[in-house]
Design a protein around this motif. Sequence first.
Motif, PDB file in Angstrom:
ATOM      1  N   PHE A 181       0.433  -1.294   0.298  1.00 19.71           N
ATOM      2  CA  PHE A 181      -0.113   0.127   0.085  1.00 19.71           C
ATOM      3  C   PHE A 181       0.930   1.587  -0.103  1.00 19.71           C
ATOM      4  O   PHE A 181       0.442   1.700  -0.923  1.00 19.71           O
ATOM      5  N   ALA A 182       1.439   1.250   0.650  1.00 23.06           N
ATOM      6  CA  ALA A 182       2.735   2.592   0.910  1.00 23.06           C
ATOM      7  C   ALA A 182       3.911   3.012   0.331  1.00 23.06           C
ATOM      8  O   ALA A 182       3.591   3.786  -1.033  1.00 23.06           O
ATOM      9  N   THR A 183       4.107   1.252  -0.745  1.00 22.47           N
ATOM     10  CA  THR A 183       5.109   1.977  -1.488  1.00 22.47           C
ATOM     11  C   THR A 183       3.935   2.055  -3.405  1.00 22.47           C
ATOM     12  O   THR A 183       4.473   2.895  -3.879  1.00 22.47           O
ATOM     13  N   ALA A 184       3.061   1.753  -3.172  1.00 27.06           N
ATOM     14  CA  ALA A 184       2.513   2.131  -4.622  1.00 27.06           C
ATOM     15  C   ALA A 184       1.461   3.451  -4.460  1.00 27.06           C
ATOM     16  O   ALA A 184       1.266   4.011  -5.033  1.00 27.06           O
TER      17      ALA A 184
ATOM     18  N   THR B  76      -2.199   9.794   4.919  1.00 26.62           N
ATOM     19  CA  THR B  76      -1.408  10.468   3.792  1.00 26.62           C
ATOM     20  C   THR B  76      -1.621  10.129   2.567  1.00 26.62           C
ATOM     21  O   THR B  76      -1.511  11.187   1.641  1.00 26.62           O
ATOM     22  N   ALA B  77      -2.470   8.827   2.285  1.00 29.99           N
ATOM     23  CA  ALA B  77      -3.266   9.745   1.029  1.00 29.99           C
ATOM     24  C   ALA B  77      -4.603  10.339   0.676  1.00 29.99           C
ATOM     25  O   ALA B  77      -4.339  11.179  -0.190  1.00 29.99           O
ATOM     26  N   ILE B  78      -5.027  10.333   2.313  1.00 32.46           N
ATOM     27  CA  ILE B  78      -6.180  11.825   1.683  1.00 32.46           C
ATOM     28  C   ILE B  78      -5.609  13.600   1.697  1.00 32.46           C
ATOM     29  O   ILE B  78      -5.964  13.808   1.147  1.00 32.46           O
TER      30      ILE B  78
ATOM     31  N   PRO C 139      -3.981   9.457  -5.728  1.00 37.55           N
ATOM     32  CA  PRO C 139      -5.475   8.924  -5.828  1.00 37.55           C
ATOM     33  C   PRO C 139      -4.727   7.805  -6.609  1.00 37.55           C
ATOM     34  O   PRO C 139      -5.822   6.719  -7.649  1.00 37.55           O
ATOM     35  N   LEU C 140      -4.851   6.235  -5.398  1.00 40.50           N
ATOM     36  CA  LEU C 140      -4.342   5.216  -5.458  1.00 40.50           C
ATOM     37  C   LEU C 140      -5.847   4.412  -5.226  1.00 40.50           C
ATOM     38  O   LEU C 140      -6.402   4.993  -4.363  1.00 40.50           O
ATOM     39  N   VAL C 141      -5.408   3.866  -6.068  1.00 48.46           N
ATOM     40  CA  VAL C 141      -7.006   2.510  -6.407  1.00 48.46           C
ATOM     41  C   VAL C 141      -6.078   0.541  -5.132  1.00 48.46           C
ATOM     42  O   VAL C 141      -5.422   0.684  -5.967  1.00 48.46           O
ATOM     43  N   THR C 142      -6.893   0.956  -4.308  1.00 46.80           N
ATOM     44  CA  THR C 142      -6.300  -0.463  -3.387  1.00 46.80           C
ATOM     45  C   THR C 142      -7.122  -1.779  -3.727  1.00 46.80           C
ATOM     46  O   THR C 142      -8.568  -1.105  -2.987  1.00 46.80           O
ATOM     47  N   ILE C 143      -6.653  -2.528  -3.915  1.00 47.51           N
ATOM     48  CA  ILE C 143      -7.841  -3.008  -3.959  1.00 47.51           C
ATOM     49  C   ILE C 143      -7.253  -4.735  -2.713  1.00 47.51           C
ATOM     50  O   ILE C 143      -6.218  -4.746  -2.891  1.00 47.51           O
ATOM     51  N   VAL C 144      -8.260  -4.788  -1.614  1.00 47.54           N
ATOM     52  CA  VAL C 144      -8.040  -5.557  -0.323  1.00 47.54           C
ATOM     53  C   VAL C 144      -8.601  -7.037  -0.815  1.00 47.54           C
ATOM     54  O   VAL C 144      -9.331  -6.926  -0.687  1.00 47.54           O
ATOM     55  N   PHE C 145      -7.864  -8.277  -1.316  1.00 52.07           N
ATOM     56  CA  PHE C 145      -8.784  -9.269  -1.506  1.00 52.07           C
ATOM     57  C   PHE C 145      -9.053 -10.006  -0.024  1.00 52.07           C
ATOM     58  O   PHE C 145      -7.824 -10.433   1.028  1.00 52.07           O
TER      59      PHE C 145
ATOM     60  N   ALA D 136     -13.757   3.808  -9.703  1.00 59.19           N
ATOM     61  CA  ALA D 136     -12.251   4.494  -9.237  1.00 59.19           C
ATOM     62  C   ALA D 136     -11.683   5.158 -10.115  1.00 59.19           C
ATOM     63  O   ALA D 136     -10.128   5.983  -9.182  1.00 59.19           O
ATOM     64  N   PHE D 137     -11.214   4.344 -10.521  1.00 54.53           N
ATOM     65  CA  PHE D 137     -10.116   5.701 -11.737  1.00 54.53           C
ATOM     66  C   PHE D 137     -10.782   6.848 -12.586  1.00 54.53           C
ATOM     67  O   PHE D 137      -9.945   7.711 -12.551  1.00 54.53           O
ATOM     68  N   ALA D 138     -12.064   6.565 -11.792  1.00 55.99           N
ATOM     69  CA  ALA D 138     -12.378   8.063 -12.461  1.00 55.99           C
ATOM     70  C   ALA D 138     -12.590   9.361 -11.160  1.00 55.99           C
ATOM     71  O   ALA D 138     -12.502  10.661 -11.980  1.00 55.99           O
ATOM     72  N   HIS D 139     -12.284   8.976 -10.295  1.00 56.27           N
ATOM     73  CA  HIS D 139     -11.945   9.360  -9.149  1.00 56.27           C
ATOM     74  C   HIS D 139     -10.592  10.857  -8.917  1.00 56.27           C
ATOM     75  O   HIS D 139      -9.515   8.992  -8.756  1.00 56.27           O
ATOM     76  N   ARG D 140     -10.541  11.102  -9.123  1.00 57.52           N
ATOM     77  CA  ARG D 140      -8.594  11.320  -9.175  1.00 57.52           C
ATOM     78  C   ARG D 140      -8.192  12.486  -7.946  1.00 57.52           C
ATOM     79  O   ARG D 140      -6.957  12.556  -7.916  1.00 57.52           O
ATOM     80  N   ASP D 141      -9.118  12.582  -7.366  1.00 60.17           N
ATOM     81  CA  ASP D 141      -9.218  13.399  -6.149  1.00 60.17           C
ATOM     82  C   ASP D 141      -8.321  13.013  -4.726  1.00 60.17           C
ATOM     83  O   ASP D 141      -7.904  13.705  -4.376  1.00 60.17           O
ATOM     84  N   GLY D 142      -8.701  11.742  -4.900  1.00 60.52           N
ATOM     85  CA  GLY D 142      -8.302  11.164  -3.723  1.00 60.52           C
ATOM     86  C   GLY D 142      -8.380   9.613  -3.914  1.00 60.52           C
ATOM     87  O   GLY D 142      -8.251   9.219  -4.492  1.00 60.52           O
ATOM     88  N   PRO D 143      -7.778   8.779  -2.629  1.00 62.68           N
ATOM     89  CA  PRO D 143      -7.961   7.300  -2.561  1.00 62.68           C
ATOM     90  C   PRO D 143      -9.176   6.399  -2.630  1.00 62.68           C
ATOM     91  O   PRO D 143     -10.129   7.557  -2.867  1.00 62.68           O
ATOM     92  N   SER D 144      -9.030   5.558  -3.531  1.00 65.35           N
ATOM     93  CA  SER D 144      -9.611   4.142  -3.333  1.00 65.35           C
ATOM     94  C   SER D 144      -9.801   3.189  -2.737  1.00 65.35           C
ATOM     95  O   SER D 144      -8.590   2.797  -2.822  1.00 65.35           O
ATOM     96  N   LEU D 145     -10.478   2.248  -1.736  1.00 65.69           N
ATOM     97  CA  LEU D 145     -10.437   1.108  -1.670  1.00 65.69           C
ATOM     98  C   LEU D 145     -10.929   0.285  -1.829  1.00 65.69           C
ATOM     99  O   LEU D 145     -12.720   0.805  -1.820  1.00 65.69           O
ATOM    100  N   ILE D 146     -10.911  -0.530  -2.335  1.00 70.26           N
ATOM    101  CA  ILE D 146     -12.293  -2.049  -2.726  1.00 70.26           C
ATOM    102  C   ILE D 146     -11.789  -2.851  -1.776  1.00 70.26           C
ATOM    103  O   ILE D 146     -10.611  -3.447  -1.928  1.00 70.26           O
TER     104      ILE D 146
END
Length: 557
Positions: free
Chosen positions: A422-425, A455-457, A462-468, A525-535
Amino acid sequence: MPKKRKRTAAAPTPATPMTAAEAVVATLIGHGLDTIYALPGVQNDLLFEALFKFSDRLHTVHTRHEQGAAYMALGAALATGKPQAFAVVPGPGLLNAGAALLTAFATNAPVLGLIGQIPDADIGRDLGQLHEIRDQAGIVKRLVDHHELIRKPERASAAAAAALRAMGSGRPGPAALECAMDVWGKSGPVRLQDPLPVPAPEIDRDAVRRAAKLLGAAKRPLIICGGGAQDSSAEVTALSDMLQAPVLAFRRGRGVLDGRSPFSVTLPLGRDLWAEADVVLAVGTRLLIQFRQWGLPRDLKIVRVDADPKEHNRLHKPAVALTGDAKPILQSLLAELPAHNAKRASRQAKMAERQAAWRKRFDNKIAPQIAYLEAIRAELPEDGILVEDITQMVFAARIVYPVYKPRTYISPGFQDPLGLGFATALGAQHARPDVPVVAICGDGGFMFTATEMATAIRHRIPLVTIVFNDGAFGNVRRIQKERYGNHLIGSDLANPDFVAFGKSFGAEAARVRSPQDLRLALRRAFAHRDGPSLIEVPVGELPSPWEFLNMGKVQGV
Ligand SMILES: Cc1ncc(C[n+]2csc(CCOP(=O)(O)OP(=O)(O)O)c2C)c(N)n1
Ligand SMILES: [Mg+2]
């Protein structure tokens, strides 16, 4: 006729009164850095004073934990190939950044750590000063390629320039500068040091000719790329074409050859090809898996290209060893090869056939991972960047996710430190705001640095993080189940509601339960460039990909 100008030597930059911290910061700016990832504290207050002063030219991105700062610098370095910096307080701050420095070393990433110190007069005296740690320099030196303790402002700029040069010389890698809390603020006459020339070893023409002869005559040539090949995509592609040679990459060499080509090969097929090859061209790779897992086929000849001369003979003496940057060496090889190259029939159809045969086996075994990875690939633009954490989904990605371009697949290589993703991304996304970046994490790894959501906020990344989410250190749990008689211990996890967690920071957050829904969520999520997204993607137990990753010795070794 233009008038001949009289040549004059460039006037030396005049010395200006500056603090050591100002000299370091101005030197970073002079070397093209525009960001520092940092977490403040009293030993670095005067460094932060300089960061404040130069804040129009060097942007300070502050994190919530030092591992976040150092991993962000790592991600930025791996995504751009350019030097990046972080700053932390001594002792606990340094140790908190330790896993990222270790990974920067493992991935040859040009990361500069600015590490605070206790008062200069007390260094080494064991007085119990705030954040004092015994022999900090000794600890730092073992983590990086280059280290210096700055003791006076007059040396600060030269020390920073020397560190930056070391980070890009030979085999790239991390460097660290320590500076005592009082020395940061000391003023003196400073001459800012411009970037120092990076020495480039002379290309051994004779060795290039021998390599061209070997490869040109090879019946079954194979190219193997590691992280050191990331900046030679055009050359590797041309060589692959000229030799009709497949290109094998596992983690850090992915994307050097476009993954859409049937010549782009990952592990299991790569092992078959290694067993059959008569000549291998190894570019910027340790070949550890080949030598330690698969073994060296008896008649195989190896041509090695590596920036680090110590790498050539560590495990085996190659037929030809070429030392230096891969790009110019491969360019010379490309110029020399046509004179020696055999006439070659296309291997395209055969390669496609062999890829398809392995693909069938993957489909039979790891279909759930494949379906999600295909959803990501379908939505992520071709220059979008995927960043690994250490999770079952990523172990599958290493073999089935096609990478189209260099530096669009960020892997920690041999270090595999759980929790870096997450932090590297975040760092990769911060340094490459022009492309979407996706982090793939498990529920275990994500929680290592999940606090960096703040920090992302704060910095609108605008990182997109997927948590499986499988509610477990799933890879460990499967091993306990399969190999240790279901003795489950220390591998189950209590998790937060990840969607509520993301939303509580102000991130976009969603939960999806199918690859199809993941595609829709990624699109949003890709359309949202103003901040992070979590899926969050809840998953059950996932099938093991390890039979494809740990395949043991090949025949004929
Ligand atoms: C720093 C570090 N600690 C421990 C490990 C060992 N390890 C590898 S994978 C893993 C489990 C990861 O769990 P999660 O992130 O939930 O992914 P999953 O395996 O469930 O897909 C662990 C503990 C490691 N690689 N690095
Ligand atoms: Mg898990």
